[in-house]
Scaffold this motif. Structure first.
Motif, PDB file in Angstrom:
ATOM      1  N   LEU A   1     -26.642  54.948 -37.219  1.00  0.00           N
ATOM      2  CA  LEU A   1     -25.624  54.890 -36.887  1.00  0.00           C
ATOM      3  C   LEU A   1     -25.366  56.023 -35.797  1.00  0.00           C
ATOM      4  O   LEU A   1     -25.049  56.105 -35.052  1.00  0.00           O
ATOM      5  N   PHE A   2     -25.846  57.031 -36.503  1.00  0.00           N
ATOM      6  CA  PHE A   2     -25.779  58.568 -36.488  1.00  0.00           C
ATOM      7  C   PHE A   2     -26.414  59.013 -34.886  1.00  0.00           C
ATOM      8  O   PHE A   2     -25.816  59.206 -34.190  1.00  0.00           O
ATOM      9  N   LEU A   3     -27.641  58.500 -35.118  1.00  0.00           N
ATOM     10  CA  LEU A   3     -28.701  58.959 -34.144  1.00  0.00           C
ATOM     11  C   LEU A   3     -28.193  58.030 -32.983  1.00  0.00           C
ATOM     12  O   LEU A   3     -28.305  58.171 -31.215  1.00  0.00           O
ATOM     13  N   LEU A   4     -27.469  56.710 -32.903  1.00  0.00           N
ATOM     14  CA  LEU A   4     -26.596  55.899 -31.942  1.00  0.00           C
ATOM     15  C   LEU A   4     -25.001  56.666 -31.252  1.00  0.00           C
ATOM     16  O   LEU A   4     -25.438  56.913 -29.993  1.00  0.00           O
ATOM     17  N   ALA A   5     -24.600  56.677 -32.313  1.00  0.00           N
ATOM     18  CA  ALA A   5     -23.381  57.759 -32.014  1.00  0.00           C
ATOM     19  C   ALA A   5     -23.801  59.022 -31.418  1.00  0.00           C
ATOM     20  O   ALA A   5     -23.623  59.242 -29.976  1.00  0.00           O
ATOM     21  N   LEU A   6     -24.879  60.049 -31.332  1.00  0.00           N
ATOM     22  CA  LEU A   6     -25.387  61.100 -31.472  1.00  0.00           C
ATOM     23  C   LEU A   6     -25.823  61.313 -29.506  1.00  0.00           C
ATOM     24  O   LEU A   6     -25.536  62.028 -28.625  1.00  0.00           O
ATOM     25  N   ALA A   7     -26.225  59.600 -29.088  1.00  0.00           N
ATOM     26  CA  ALA A   7     -27.009  59.641 -27.976  1.00  0.00           C
ATOM     27  C   ALA A   7     -26.749  59.045 -27.280  1.00  0.00           C
ATOM     28  O   ALA A   7     -27.760  57.974 -26.938  1.00  0.00           O
ATOM     29  N   TRP A   8     -25.928  58.266 -27.856  1.00  0.00           N
ATOM     30  CA  TRP A   8     -24.744  56.518 -26.920  1.00  0.00           C
ATOM     31  C   TRP A   8     -25.117  56.908 -25.852  1.00  0.00           C
ATOM     32  O   TRP A   8     -26.047  55.389 -25.066  1.00  0.00           O
ATOM     33  N   ARG A   9     -24.800  57.811 -24.646  1.00  0.00           N
ATOM     34  CA  ARG A   9     -25.432  57.046 -22.988  1.00  0.00           C
ATOM     35  C   ARG A   9     -26.854  57.977 -22.825  1.00  0.00           C
ATOM     36  O   ARG A   9     -27.211  55.888 -22.647  1.00  0.00           O
ATOM     37  N   PRO A  10     -28.353  57.608 -23.329  1.00  0.00           N
ATOM     38  CA  PRO A  10     -29.011  57.715 -22.597  1.00  0.00           C
ATOM     39  C   PRO A  10     -29.390  56.233 -23.748  1.00  0.00           C
ATOM     40  O   PRO A  10     -30.194  55.528 -23.194  1.00  0.00           O
ATOM     41  N   LEU A  11     -28.972  56.100 -24.859  1.00  0.00           N
ATOM     42  CA  LEU A  11     -29.706  54.978 -25.418  1.00  0.00           C
ATOM     43  C   LEU A  11     -29.517  53.578 -24.984  1.00  0.00           C
ATOM     44  O   LEU A  11     -30.213  52.759 -24.719  1.00  0.00           O
ATOM     45  N   THR A  12     -28.286  53.579 -24.397  1.00  0.00           N
ATOM     46  CA  THR A  12     -27.478  52.698 -23.746  1.00  0.00           C
ATOM     47  C   THR A  12     -27.641  52.494 -22.335  1.00  0.00           C
ATOM     48  O   THR A  12     -27.359  51.367 -21.632  1.00  0.00           O
ATOM     49  N   HIS A  13     -28.029  53.364 -21.589  1.00  0.00           N
ATOM     50  CA  HIS A  13     -28.320  52.854 -20.255  1.00  0.00           C
ATOM     51  C   HIS A  13     -30.053  53.392 -19.766  1.00  0.00           C
ATOM     52  O   HIS A  13     -30.394  53.420 -18.797  1.00  0.00           O
ATOM     53  N   GLY A  14     -30.934  53.853 -21.166  1.00  0.00           N
ATOM     54  CA  GLY A  14     -32.346  52.972 -20.668  1.00  0.00           C
ATOM     55  C   GLY A  14     -32.901  52.295 -21.456  1.00  0.00           C
ATOM     56  O   GLY A  14     -32.206  51.108 -21.656  1.00  0.00           O
ATOM     57  N   HIS A  15     -34.377  52.482 -21.628  1.00  0.00           N
ATOM     58  CA  HIS A  15     -34.848  50.978 -21.959  1.00  0.00           C
ATOM     59  C   HIS A  15     -34.552  50.595 -23.204  1.00  0.00           C
ATOM     60  O   HIS A  15     -34.071  51.195 -24.327  1.00  0.00           O
ATOM     61  N   PRO A  16     -33.903  48.939 -23.310  1.00  0.00           N
ATOM     62  CA  PRO A  16     -33.216  47.831 -24.238  1.00  0.00           C
ATOM     63  C   PRO A  16     -34.454  48.646 -25.148  1.00  0.00           C
ATOM     64  O   PRO A  16     -33.759  48.402 -26.621  1.00  0.00           O
ATOM     65  N   ALA A  17     -35.765  49.201 -25.571  1.00  0.00           N
ATOM     66  CA  ALA A  17     -36.868  48.901 -27.027  1.00  0.00           C
ATOM     67  C   ALA A  17     -35.803  50.073 -28.263  1.00  0.00           C
ATOM     68  O   ALA A  17     -36.498  49.897 -29.160  1.00  0.00           O
ATOM     69  N   HIS A  18     -35.181  51.061 -27.254  1.00  0.00           N
ATOM     70  CA  HIS A  18     -34.364  51.978 -28.246  1.00  0.00           C
ATOM     71  C   HIS A  18     -33.688  51.386 -28.905  1.00  0.00           C
ATOM     72  O   HIS A  18     -33.316  51.913 -30.434  1.00  0.00           O
ATOM     73  N   LEU A  19     -32.854  51.111 -28.737  1.00  0.00           N
ATOM     74  CA  LEU A  19     -31.873  50.426 -29.625  1.00  0.00           C
ATOM     75  C   LEU A  19     -32.624  49.012 -30.392  1.00  0.00           C
ATOM     76  O   LEU A  19     -32.138  48.444 -31.418  1.00  0.00           O
ATOM     77  N   VAL A  20     -33.367  48.458 -30.411  1.00  0.00           N
ATOM     78  CA  VAL A  20     -34.326  47.426 -30.766  1.00  0.00           C
ATOM     79  C   VAL A  20     -34.835  48.483 -32.296  1.00  0.00           C
ATOM     80  O   VAL A  20     -34.765  47.344 -33.648  1.00  0.00           O
ATOM     81  N   LEU A  21     -35.081  49.453 -31.599  1.00  0.00           N
ATOM     82  CA  LEU A  21     -35.932  49.999 -32.947  1.00  0.00           C
ATOM     83  C   LEU A  21     -35.211  50.382 -34.250  1.00  0.00           C
ATOM     84  O   LEU A  21     -35.004  49.840 -34.927  1.00  0.00           O
ATOM     85  N   LEU A  22     -33.424  50.992 -33.643  1.00  0.00           N
ATOM     86  CA  LEU A  22     -32.591  51.551 -33.866  1.00  0.00           C
ATOM     87  C   LEU A  22     -32.193  50.118 -35.281  1.00  0.00           C
ATOM     88  O   LEU A  22     -32.051  50.787 -36.060  1.00  0.00           O
ATOM     89  N   GLY A  23     -32.217  48.824 -34.766  1.00  0.00           N
ATOM     90  CA  GLY A  23     -31.666  47.855 -35.249  1.00  0.00           C
ATOM     91  C   GLY A  23     -32.586  47.613 -36.223  1.00  0.00           C
ATOM     92  O   GLY A  23     -32.194  47.608 -36.761  1.00  0.00           O
ATOM     93  N   ALA A  24     -34.188  47.517 -36.052  1.00  0.00           N
ATOM     94  CA  ALA A  24     -35.032  47.347 -37.442  1.00  0.00           C
ATOM     95  C   ALA A  24     -35.100  47.906 -38.074  1.00  0.00           C
ATOM     96  O   ALA A  24     -35.473  47.130 -39.243  1.00  0.00           O
ATOM     97  N   VAL A  25     -34.937  48.826 -37.653  1.00  0.00           N
ATOM     98  CA  VAL A  25     -35.007  49.800 -39.122  1.00  0.00           C
ATOM     99  C   VAL A  25     -33.599  50.429 -39.836  1.00  0.00           C
ATOM    100  O   VAL A  25     -34.110  50.112 -41.158  1.00  0.00           O
ATOM    101  N   ALA A  26     -32.728  49.775 -39.179  1.00  0.00           N
ATOM    102  CA  ALA A  26     -31.102  49.209 -40.183  1.00  0.00           C
ATOM    103  C   ALA A  26     -32.089  48.167 -40.802  1.00  0.00           C
ATOM    104  O   ALA A  26     -32.073  48.065 -42.113  1.00  0.00           O
ATOM    105  N   VAL A  27     -32.382  46.483 -40.458  1.00  0.00           N
ATOM    106  CA  VAL A  27     -32.634  45.477 -41.346  1.00  0.00           C
ATOM    107  C   VAL A  27     -33.419  45.564 -41.466  1.00  0.00           C
ATOM    108  O   VAL A  27     -33.537  44.880 -43.558  1.00  0.00           O
ATOM    109  N   ILE A  28     -34.736  46.288 -41.098  1.00  0.00           N
ATOM    110  CA  ILE A  28     -35.822  46.173 -41.961  1.00  0.00           C
ATOM    111  C   ILE A  28     -35.578  47.200 -43.348  1.00  0.00           C
ATOM    112  O   ILE A  28     -35.932  47.562 -44.894  1.00  0.00           O
ATOM    113  N   GLY A  29     -34.844  48.241 -43.673  1.00  0.00           N
ATOM    114  CA  GLY A  29     -34.553  48.832 -44.693  1.00  0.00           C
ATOM    115  C   GLY A  29     -34.074  48.159 -46.169  1.00  0.00           C
ATOM    116  O   GLY A  29     -33.836  48.871 -46.530  1.00  0.00           O
TER     117      GLY A  29
END
Length: 274
Positions: free
Chosen positions: A19-47
């Motif tokens: 969540l912190f990483l998402l907030a820190l780089a909101w624009r590049p992450l939300t305007h980039g390839h969706p794989a990065h958002l999937v990665l952050l979500g997977a880290v949270a769920v799997i972790g």
């Protein structure tokens, strides 16, 4: 009791850090390839799941293993609001096309100011949104080129690791007629590639792709490759994403260096279009 504390901390970190990483780089992450958002979500769920399934010591280790790549892959954000287009079109006829791969961990929008100036000279530029901002994960770019039948001839290019990916495009597709390397060099051998117009544009004070690296790459490029050094320029001057830790110390302004980078890139594409 201690076991529950360890589990809670491991699970909490796997949620809070993404969540912190998402907030820190909101624009590049939300305007980039969706794989990065999937990665952050997977880290949270799997972790969280592993924190309550695995033994406490293993949960702590797995949390670190999951979080380390997420932290490392945090992108260098564009330093200005440049829009987020991936296709840049000239106003007049298209003389040639360029598929451009961004550098590793760099927001694709950081290259738009320079590439817009290139496009204005009559070239259609397609900027690749790389999965996780790693160019080697982009796969085959032939479909991108095929989707623009109005382009008479294609070049590929990229910055840093993006240039390595572009070199792979050249090896995979003999119809590509140009290669434009920004502070980069091929890992494969392109020296025997007939009909390829190749330009290597690099900075004289680059701390990552050094002049020595460029010199050593000559044998892997066609004999008539044009090598253009931008005196005093560093690695990060090839985009607008601020300073890059470990880079060299510039001896020229970013604006001056970028003027020369654009000029050399346009010259390269003009040679491809002939």
């Amino acid at each position: 009791m201690l076991n529950n504390v360890v589990r809670s901390v491991a699970a909490g970190l796997c949620v809070v850090v993404p969540l912190f990483l998402l907030a820190l780089a909101w624009r590049p992450l939300t305007h980039g390839h969706p794989a990065h958002l999937v990665l952050l979500g997977a880290v949270a769920v799997i972790g969280v799941a592993l924190a309550w399934w695995a033994p406490p010591w293993l949960a702590a280790v797995l949390a670190v293993v999951l979080l380390a790549p997420a932290v490392y892959l945090q992108p260098f954000a564009a330093t200005q609001d440049t829009g987020d287009e991936t296709v840049l079109r000239p106003e007049g006829p298209v003389r040639a096309g360029l598929v451009f791969h961004p550098g590793a961990r760099v927001d694709h929008r950081a290259y738009l100011p320079l590439l817009r100036r290139v496009s204005e000279q009559g070239f259609l530029v397609v900027v690749v949104k790389e999965p996780l901002n790693i160019a080697l994960l982009s796969g085959d770019t032939a479909p991108l080129r095929a989707s623009h039948p109005e382009v008479p001839v294609w070049a590929v290019g990229g910055h840093s690791l993006g240039g390595v990916a572009a070199s792979g495009d050249v090896l995979a597709d003999p119809s590509v007629r140009g290669l434009v390397l920004w502070a980069s060099y091929p890992t494969g051998d392109l020296s025997g590639r007939a009909g390829l117009t190749a330009w290597s544009i690099h900075g004289g004070r680059d701390g990552f792709t050094t002049p020595q690296d460029i010199a050593e790459s000559r044998s892997r490029l066609p004999a008539d490759t044009r090598f253009a050094e931008i005196p005093g320029a560093v690695h990060a001057f090839f985009g607008d994403y601020g300073d890059q830790p470990g880079d060299g110390v510039p001896a020229v302004s970013r604006a001056e260096a970028q003027d020369e980078i654009v000029e050399q890139t346009v010259a390269a594409l003009e040679a491809v279009a002939q």
